[in-house]
Design a protein around this motif. Structure first.
Motif, mmCIF file in Angstrom:
data_model
loop_
_atom_site.group_PDB
_atom_site.id
_atom_site.type_symbol
_atom_site.label_atom_id
_atom_site.label_comp_id
_atom_site.label_asym_id
_atom_site.label_seq_id
_atom_site.Cartn_x
_atom_site.Cartn_y
_atom_site.Cartn_z
ATOM 1 N N VAL A 15 -6.510 -11.689 13.032
ATOM 2 C CA VAL A 15 -6.365 -11.511 11.584
ATOM 3 C C VAL A 15 -7.648 -12.012 10.924
ATOM 4 O O VAL A 15 -8.020 -13.185 11.071
ATOM 5 N N VAL A 16 -8.339 -11.116 10.200
ATOM 6 C CA VAL A 16 -9.609 -11.498 9.577
ATOM 7 C C VAL A 16 -9.513 -11.567 8.067
ATOM 8 O O VAL A 16 -10.367 -12.171 7.404
ATOM 9 N N SER A 17 -8.471 -10.923 7.493
ATOM 10 C CA SER A 17 -8.309 -10.953 6.041
ATOM 11 C C SER A 17 -6.922 -10.403 5.719
ATOM 12 O O SER A 17 -6.112 -10.170 6.616
ATOM 13 N N SER A 18 -6.648 -10.227 4.459
ATOM 14 C CA SER A 18 -5.382 -9.624 4.050
ATOM 15 C C SER A 18 -5.612 -8.883 2.741
ATOM 16 O O SER A 18 -6.565 -9.167 2.005
ATOM 17 N N VAL A 19 -4.744 -7.919 2.463
ATOM 18 C CA VAL A 19 -4.876 -7.122 1.251
ATOM 19 C C VAL A 19 -3.519 -7.011 0.580
ATOM 20 O O VAL A 19 -2.491 -6.886 1.256
ATOM 21 N N ILE B 178 -5.297 -7.683 7.517
ATOM 22 C CA ILE B 178 -6.352 -6.843 8.087
ATOM 23 C C ILE B 178 -6.697 -7.432 9.451
ATOM 24 O O ILE B 178 -7.045 -8.612 9.566
ATOM 25 N N VAL B 179 -6.566 -6.620 10.481
ATOM 26 C CA VAL B 179 -6.685 -7.088 11.859
ATOM 27 C C VAL B 179 -7.851 -6.387 12.538
ATOM 28 O O VAL B 179 -8.013 -5.160 12.420
ATOM 29 N N GLU B 180 -8.646 -7.158 13.264
ATOM 30 C CA GLU B 180 -9.799 -6.608 13.970
ATOM 31 C C GLU B 180 -9.475 -6.485 15.453
ATOM 32 O O GLU B 180 -9.017 -7.441 16.079
ATOM 33 N N GLN C 38 -4.900 -2.051 9.256
ATOM 34 C CA GLN C 38 -4.096 -2.757 8.253
ATOM 35 C C GLN C 38 -2.642 -2.760 8.709
ATOM 36 O O GLN C 38 -2.100 -1.731 9.102
ATOM 37 N N VAL C 39 -2.013 -3.948 8.633
ATOM 38 C CA VAL C 39 -0.616 -4.084 9.038
ATOM 39 C C VAL C 39 0.280 -3.634 7.887
ATOM 40 O O VAL C 39 0.188 -4.150 6.769
ATOM 41 N N THR C 40 1.150 -2.657 8.179
ATOM 42 C CA THR C 40 2.088 -2.167 7.164
ATOM 43 C C THR C 40 3.526 -2.537 7.486
ATOM 44 O O THR C 40 4.418 -2.379 6.653
ATOM 45 N N GLY C 41 3.778 -3.026 8.704
ATOM 46 C CA GLY C 41 5.128 -3.440 9.084
ATOM 47 C C GLY C 41 5.076 -4.377 10.279
ATOM 48 O O GLY C 41 4.198 -4.253 11.141
ATOM 49 N N VAL C 42 6.017 -5.324 10.313
ATOM 50 C CA VAL C 42 6.094 -6.287 11.411
ATOM 51 C C VAL C 42 7.544 -6.374 11.884
ATOM 52 O O VAL C 42 8.443 -6.626 11.074
ATOM 53 N N ASP C 43 7.762 -6.179 13.185
ATOM 54 C CA ASP C 43 9.083 -6.359 13.772
ATOM 55 C C ASP C 43 9.029 -7.620 14.622
ATOM 56 O O ASP C 43 8.541 -7.599 15.758
#
Length: 369
Positions: free
Chosen positions: A130-134, A88-90, A97-102
């Motif tokens: 990055v403030v959290s993750s799910v 979870i990015v602010e 919310q990050v769903t993919g990273v290249d």
């Protein structure tokens, strides 16, 4: 990769440390500050490092001038290593919310307006934190945020000098303790120490099997982040800006504590920073002051001085993370007697391992004091 050439059998030598103690010779600051990993038995060392990765970076989008528009779902980032799927990015007041990273292209794919926030347009180079993750229930295998390990290596370097004492000086007793004899021994040891310290800072790794020559890489060789100061005078903000950048990179989160290392010619400038901010009541006219720490929002950063650092350079390093590995310990050996005298060999062979080189920083091209 340096060639790992020869394994040495270390002979017993008269330890120079005993001579230092007898003559009151202190090691130069960086030689005293670095830590030791003890003896090695080859002419080279190798190590792997996961780069220091923080939880901050900057991003751009498809808008004019690089703004992140309120419809962008792919964001270009300065470094994708910061992110993992599920983060979870602010961005300002919006969360995504990050769903993919290249990682190759340095882009992230996101769901906009996450956690009830509103998708908005953000300026180019906005801060992404990055403030959290799910994680999805029942699918808890997440992606790693750690980058691929980077391989580093170094080689040992031989530091040596010859000392010649006449028969008369050799006859002086006790050993190493009389004026002219002591002066010559002290001079040789101090000169060799200066060469070692300079190499610890500025050595360039070089290993030629054909030429049978090796020089080790120094701290400057491994420091990843070098910032050009542009020839301007040193100010506290110049250093604090680098401290903030180190914090963004996660250096302090790892428990690393950098120190400021600089040539002592800048001491007067550093002391003058506090003239308008410090009230000192003195009852003794001989009392002076010396600034030993820079106070920042990351804590007190120690200031260390070493004359073997070039003017114009400032290093932010943790010397505890610079490890000395010794192949042949600091020693003094008698060589063959020549004419009316005795020749000695002063010799040490070692290398250094700079851990977390991606964490450290250097300011260069600072105006001369």
């Amino acid at each position: 990769m340096p060639a790992m050439n020869t394994t040495y059998e270390v002979k017993q030598r008269f330890p120079v440390e005993k001579v230092r103690k007898a003559l009151g010779i202190k090691k130069l600051p960086i030689l005293s500050a670095i830590s030791s990993i003890g003896k090695i038995d080859t002419t080279g060392i190798e190590w792997y490092e996961d780069e220091v990765i923080g939880l901050f970076t900057t991003g751009t989008g498809t808008g004019t001038g690089g703004e992140i528009t309120n419809t962008d779902t792919t964001i270009n980032v300065a470094t994708a290593d910061v992110f993992a799927v599920g983060d979870i990015v602010e961005i300002e007041n919006e969360r995504v919310q990050v769903t993919g990273v290249d990682y190759a292209a340095n882009t992230i794919t996101v769901v906009r307006g996450f956690q009830g926030t509103t998708a908005a347009t953000h300026p180019a180079n906005s801060k992404l934190e990055v403030v959290s993750s799910v994680a999805t229930e029942g699918n808890l295998t997440g992606a790693s945020r750690v980058s691929e390990p980077v391989k580093h290596s170094n080689v040992t370097q031989v530091f040596q000098d010859n000392l010649y004492l006449t028969g008369s000086l050799e006859a002086i007793s006790p050993e190493w303790a009389k004026s002219e004899k002591a002066r010559q021994v002290r001079q040789k040891i101090f000169r060799l120490d200066s060469l070692k310290a300079r190499s610890v800072w500025y050595g360039i790794r070089f290993d030629s099997t054909s030429e049978k020559k090796r020089t080790m890489g120094g701290i400057n060789f491994y420091v990843a982040n070098k910032v050009d100061a542009g020839g301007v005078a040193l100010t506290p903000d110049m250093i604090i800006d680098q401290i903030i950048a180190m914090n963004n990179d996660g250096v302090f989160d790892m428990g690393l504590m950098p120190e400021i290392w600089i040539n002592p010619s800048y001491q007067k400038i550093i002391n003058s920073w506090w003239d308008s901010k410090l009230l000192v009541e003195r009852t003794d006219e001989k009392v002076g002051r010396k600034v030993l720490k820079l106070v920042t929002n990351q804590g007190d950063i120690a200031i260390k001085y070493d004359r073997t650092i070039k003017e114009g350079d400032l290093f932010l390093i943790d010397p505890a993370e610079v490890k000395k590995a010794t192949l042949r310990p600091d020693g003094m050996e008698k060589l063959a007697k020549t004419d009316d005298g005795q020749k000695y060999l002063l010799l040490e062979e070692f290398t250094i391992k700079v851990e977390y080189p991606s964490a450290w920083r250097k300011l260069e091209n600072i105006a001369a004091p």
